[in-house]
Design an enzyme around this catalytic site. Structure first.
Site, PDB file in Angstrom:
ATOM      1  N   SER A 107      31.499 -28.220 -13.016  1.00 30.04           N
ATOM      2  CA  SER A 107      31.883 -26.816 -13.190  1.00 30.04           C
ATOM      3  C   SER A 107      30.902 -26.065 -14.084  1.00 30.04           C
ATOM      4  O   SER A 107      31.094 -24.876 -14.316  1.00 30.04           O
ATOM      5  CB  SER A 107      33.298 -26.735 -13.771  1.00 30.04           C
ATOM      6  OG  SER A 107      33.429 -27.574 -14.899  1.00 30.04           O
ATOM      7  N   HIS A 128      31.504 -27.134  -5.968  1.00 26.64           N
ATOM      8  CA  HIS A 128      32.509 -26.941  -7.013  1.00 26.64           C
ATOM      9  C   HIS A 128      33.825 -26.461  -6.402  1.00 26.64           C
ATOM     10  O   HIS A 128      33.997 -25.290  -6.079  1.00 26.64           O
ATOM     11  CB  HIS A 128      31.989 -25.932  -8.046  1.00 26.64           C
ATOM     12  CG  HIS A 128      32.936 -25.691  -9.175  1.00 26.64           C
ATOM     13  ND1 HIS A 128      32.965 -24.505  -9.880  1.00 26.64           N
ATOM     14  CD2 HIS A 128      33.905 -26.477  -9.722  1.00 26.64           C
ATOM     15  CE1 HIS A 128      33.900 -24.576 -10.804  1.00 26.64           C
ATOM     16  NE2 HIS A 128      34.479 -25.755 -10.730  1.00 26.64           N
ATOM     17  N   GLU A 140      32.450 -23.124  -4.711  1.00 26.93           N
ATOM     18  CA  GLU A 140      31.140 -22.641  -5.144  1.00 26.93           C
ATOM     19  C   GLU A 140      30.090 -23.648  -4.652  1.00 26.93           C
ATOM     20  O   GLU A 140      30.161 -24.829  -4.989  1.00 26.93           O
ATOM     21  CB  GLU A 140      31.064 -22.561  -6.671  1.00 26.93           C
ATOM     22  CG  GLU A 140      31.535 -21.266  -7.266  1.00 26.93           C
ATOM     23  CD  GLU A 140      31.226 -21.197  -8.760  1.00 26.93           C
ATOM     24  OE1 GLU A 140      30.590 -20.212  -9.173  1.00 26.93           O
ATOM     25  OE2 GLU A 140      31.631 -22.102  -9.504  1.00 26.93           O
ATOM     26  N   ASN A 178      32.859 -20.082 -13.934  1.00 26.76           N
ATOM     27  CA  ASN A 178      33.105 -20.401 -15.337  1.00 26.76           C
ATOM     28  C   ASN A 178      32.287 -19.568 -16.309  1.00 26.76           C
ATOM     29  O   ASN A 178      32.660 -19.448 -17.476  1.00 26.76           O
ATOM     30  CB  ASN A 178      32.884 -21.898 -15.579  1.00 26.76           C
ATOM     31  CG  ASN A 178      34.072 -22.689 -15.079  1.00 26.76           C
ATOM     32  OD1 ASN A 178      35.218 -22.382 -15.380  1.00 26.76           O
ATOM     33  ND2 ASN A 178      33.808 -23.720 -14.289  1.00 26.76           N
TER      34      ASN A 178
END
Length: 284
Positions: A107, A128, A140, A178
């Site tokens: 992440s 991800h 992702e 993130n």
């Protein structure tokens, strides 16, 4: 995350090798997958025959070489620790064929750095998934500096085969999800630590005022406070910017073992079998 990824691939007809050094963890993972499939049956998403087929597509291994040597794709989902991931990818590069795509569910950690430890960096990519994997649509897809266009296209196509929505992202600390999410969670923790408002109040503001399905403190508990701290440290180091400095309250909670849902206590306290959201004693 590992069992959710295995569940998803197996449900869509792929043969899956689920690998962990701990055999009990593997047994628990299969039990979790079975329970989650039962939930899908109750919702009418799948039937009993599809459940049986999904479980039949999964084999468990405690030996990395035995489990991964014939794989066309490996999706690594180890804990968010740079050294552990680099070591795994170095091993996988020696175990797998030259055509195997090596993907990381990281992440925040650089795909370019992970790829550099392998023999074929052009075959390394980020994949991800969001938690819980069987339910969340987003993937992702993170390109390292050496990731080939062909590998990127294959992973984008594969994600769609899993009924996901892939979003192509360039390699940078925290990627997109993130880089945006963790500073918000960190700021929510600062807001609590500075006694601006309480746990439930902060989450209510974000749920009702910003239409978030889950408040940032509850989400932090769900993700794992140790994971949040690890990602913030990657952002802080990667950008060398004090705005990513983890809140001392977060650091202290991780040090104390108050990690959220996984430990039974974080900003909220969690009791097995109960869905009631109760603020942790230290904050109530």
């Amino acid at each position: 995350m590992g069992n959710g990824i295995a569940h998803t691939f197996a449900q869509y007809g792929f043969t899956v090798s689920l690998i962990d050094v701990n055999y009990k963890a593997l047994e628990q993972a299969v039990e979790t997958i079975s329970k989650n499939l039962d939930k899908q049956i109750k919702k009418g998403v799948i039937d009993e025959q599809q459940k049986a087929a999904t479980l039949g597509n999964i084999k468990i291994y405690t030996d990395l070489q035995t489990g991964a040597q014939n794989a066309d794709l490996v999706v690594e989902a180890a804990t968010e620790n740079r050294d552990i991931k680099l070591n795994l990818f170095k091993q996988l590069s020696n175990i797998c064929s030259t055509d195997t795509i090596l993907a990381s569910n990281t992440s925040s950690i650089s795909i370019t750095e992970i790829a550099a430890i392998t023999k074929h960096p052009e075959n390394v990519i980020g994949m991800h998934f969001m938690n819980p994997v069987p339910l969340m649509k987003l993937v992702e897809v993170i390109k390292g500096k050496e990731t080939s266009k062909e590998v990127t296209a294959m992973i984008m196509k594969l994600a769609r085969q899993l009924d996901k929505v892939p979003v192509e992202v360039n390699d940078a600390p925290g990627f997109v999800a993130n880089r945006i999410l963790m500073p918000m969670i960190n700021e929510a923790i600062y807001t609590l630590d500075e006694n601006v408002s309480g746990v439930e109040e902060i989450d209510t503001v974000m749920k009702l005022g910003m239409a978030h399905p889950m408040g940032p403190l509850q989400l932090a508990d769900f993700i794992g406070l140790d994971v949040c701290l690890a990602i913030l440290n990657v952002l802080y180091t990667g950008f060398n910017d004090k705005k990513y400095t983890p809140c001392p309250l977060l650091v202290n909670m991780v040090t104390e073992g108050r990690l959220g849902v996984k430990s039974g206590n974080g900003f909220y306290k969690y009791t097995a079998g109960s869905k009631e959201l109760v603020v942790a004693d230290r904050f109530s």
